[in-house]
Scaffold this active site. Structure first.
Site, PDB file in Angstrom:
ATOM      1  N   ASP A  35       0.786  -0.307   0.280  1.00 28.74           N
ATOM      2  CA  ASP A  35      -0.224   0.103  -0.367  1.00 28.74           C
ATOM      3  C   ASP A  35       1.525   1.638   0.002  1.00 28.74           C
ATOM      4  OD1 ASP A  35      -2.794   1.643   0.084  1.00 28.74           O
ATOM      5  OD2 ASP A  35      -2.756   1.397   2.068  1.00 28.74           O
ATOM      6  N   HIS A  52       3.057   3.490  -8.848  1.00 23.49           N
ATOM      7  CA  HIS A  52       2.900   1.548  -9.020  1.00 23.49           C
ATOM      8  C   HIS A  52       3.935   1.799  -9.601  1.00 23.49           C
ATOM      9  CE1 HIS A  52      -1.311   2.425  -7.245  1.00 23.49           C
ATOM     10  NE2 HIS A  52      -2.005   2.823  -8.496  1.00 23.49           N
ATOM     11  N   LEU A 146      10.917 -20.283  -4.233  1.00 24.75           N
ATOM     12  CA  LEU A 146       9.840 -19.253  -3.906  1.00 24.75           C
ATOM     13  C   LEU A 146       9.066 -19.058  -4.730  1.00 24.75           C
ATOM     14  CD1 LEU A 146       9.579 -16.953  -2.249  1.00 24.75           C
ATOM     15  CD2 LEU A 146       9.916 -15.151  -3.817  1.00 24.75           C
TER      16      LEU A 146
HETATM   17  C1  FPP Z   1      -1.910   0.828  -3.409  1.00 27.90           C
HETATM   18  O1  FPP Z   1      -1.342   1.656  -3.401  1.00 27.90           O
HETATM   19  C2  FPP Z   1      -1.636  -0.662  -4.396  1.00 27.90           C
HETATM   20  C3  FPP Z   1      -2.112  -0.620  -5.157  1.00 27.90           C
HETATM   21  C4  FPP Z   1      -3.564  -1.104  -5.098  1.00 27.90           C
HETATM   22  C5  FPP Z   1      -1.547  -1.560  -6.823  1.00 27.90           C
HETATM   23  C6  FPP Z   1      -0.012  -2.586  -5.652  1.00 27.90           C
HETATM   24  C7  FPP Z   1       0.609  -3.531  -7.302  1.00 27.90           C
HETATM   25  C8  FPP Z   1       1.675  -2.727  -7.636  1.00 27.90           C
HETATM   26  C9  FPP Z   1       3.135  -1.550  -6.126  1.00 27.90           C
HETATM   27  C10 FPP Z   1       2.892  -3.322  -8.431  1.00 27.90           C
HETATM   28  C11 FPP Z   1       2.615  -4.446  -8.898  1.00 27.90           C
HETATM   29  C12 FPP Z   1       3.455  -4.513  -9.783  1.00 27.90           C
HETATM   30  C13 FPP Z   1       3.724  -6.712 -10.452  1.00 27.90           C
HETATM   31  C14 FPP Z   1       4.570  -7.039 -11.052  1.00 27.90           C
HETATM   32  C15 FPP Z   1       2.166  -7.145 -10.490  1.00 27.90           C
HETATM   33  P1  FPP Z   1      -2.536   2.371  -3.610  1.00 27.90           P
HETATM   34  O2  FPP Z   1      -2.774   3.045  -4.629  1.00 27.90           O
HETATM   35  O3  FPP Z   1      -3.817   2.306  -2.663  1.00 27.90           O
HETATM   36  O4  FPP Z   1      -2.058   3.891  -3.032  1.00 27.90           O
HETATM   37  P2  FPP Z   1      -2.441   4.912  -1.679  1.00 27.90           P
HETATM   38  O5  FPP Z   1      -3.581   4.159  -0.408  1.00 27.90           O
HETATM   39  O6  FPP Z   1      -0.986   5.886  -1.553  1.00 27.90           O
HETATM   40  O7  FPP Z   1      -3.248   5.781  -2.618  1.00 27.90           O
END
Ligand code: FPP
Length: 255
Positions: A35, A52, A146
């Protein structure tokens, strides 16, 4: 357009750290709610998708760190069934990341004996996302290091509803009697049926909630929360969580 954000990407992990982890009492399965990408980007005056992108680099770094210390399963919450509510541009971007990651990293994942897996609803995922995941699963299926398990289009309540439907069908068909339904029957109908339950759950970025993630499977999982945004989460933070886990006494309701 995103190339101009590369200056913000987390550093590639060179494996150097001052924080060591004892290899006894390691969590077998670590699940992570990644997150804080959006807030990380906003704090730098960047669009959310830059967060992201930076988060993808952290995925690479933490996968490497987990593999090196002998973690067996790493489950990453990459996209929830609720994330479809986000603006289309962001959803489209998030759907492209697994493809980009798995195409660019596949060779290294194979070399490092990593097995790629996915839990979540295939229906609804764009064909290019699904194809990239399926190719990676197929090409890494002989590996026995893994397990890198992406929770993609995953929602725990939806998973439970589907399990109830399947068990009800089994009852109607006479395959199981109601009085024989037990915890194992339910676990076996979960998308995670081939994995042990997580031993440690990490959530980054300061939110203290589960957000519809593995609600059945986390019954006895140790929880670890940090304010660090996912793009800033390093091998050192990861080891800090594991060391904290190693000092806990898991009693499973006993004394
Ligand atoms: C939450 O942060 C994150 C997500 C919904 C997406 C997570 C995805 C990645 C870390 C990249 C994925 C990579 C691969 C290889 C699959 P948020 O956007 O809700 O953050 P915020 O709460 O600060 O808005």
């Amino acid at each position: 357009m995103l190339h101009k954000f590369t200056q913000w990407l987390p550093k590639k992990d060179d494996g150097r750290t001052n924080l060591m982890v004892e290899n006894n009492n390691l969590p077998r399965h670590i699940a992570i709610i990644m997150d804080g990408n959006g807030r990380w980007a906003k704090e730098k005056g960047l669009p959310r998708i830059a967060g992201h992108r930076a988060g993808m680099r952290t995925v690479k770094n933490i996968t490497k760190a987990a593999n090196e210390i002998g973690i067996k399963i790493l489950t990453l919450y990459a996209f929830s069934t609720e994330n479809w509510k986000r603006p289309k541009e962001e959803v489209d971007y998030l759907m492209k990341l697994p493809q980009e990651f798995l195409v660019t990293e596949l060779e290294e994942l194979i070399e490092n004996n990593v097995q790629v897996k996915m839990v979540g609803e295939e229906a609804g995922l764009p064909p290019y996302t699904l194809e990239a995941v399926k190719t990676a699963i197929e090409k890494t299926k002989e590996n026995d290091g893994l397990i890198l398990n992406f929770a993609l289009n995953y929602g725990s309540r939806n998973e439970m509803v589907n399990a109830v439907k399947q068990i009800s069908t089994d009852v109607i068909n006479g395959d199981i009697a109601v009085e024989d339904i037990n915890e194992e029957t339910i676990s076996n109908k979960m998308l995670t049926s081939s994995f042990s339950d997580p031993d440690l759950l990490i959530r980054t970025s300061g939110e203290i909630r589960l957000s519809n993630f593995m609600l059945w499977q986390l019954a006895y999982t140790e929880l670890w929360f940090t304010d660090v945004r996912w793009p800033d989460f390093t091998r050192e933070h990861f080891y800090e969580a594991i060391r904290d886990y190693q000092q806990r006494s898991r009693r499973y309701g006993s004394i």
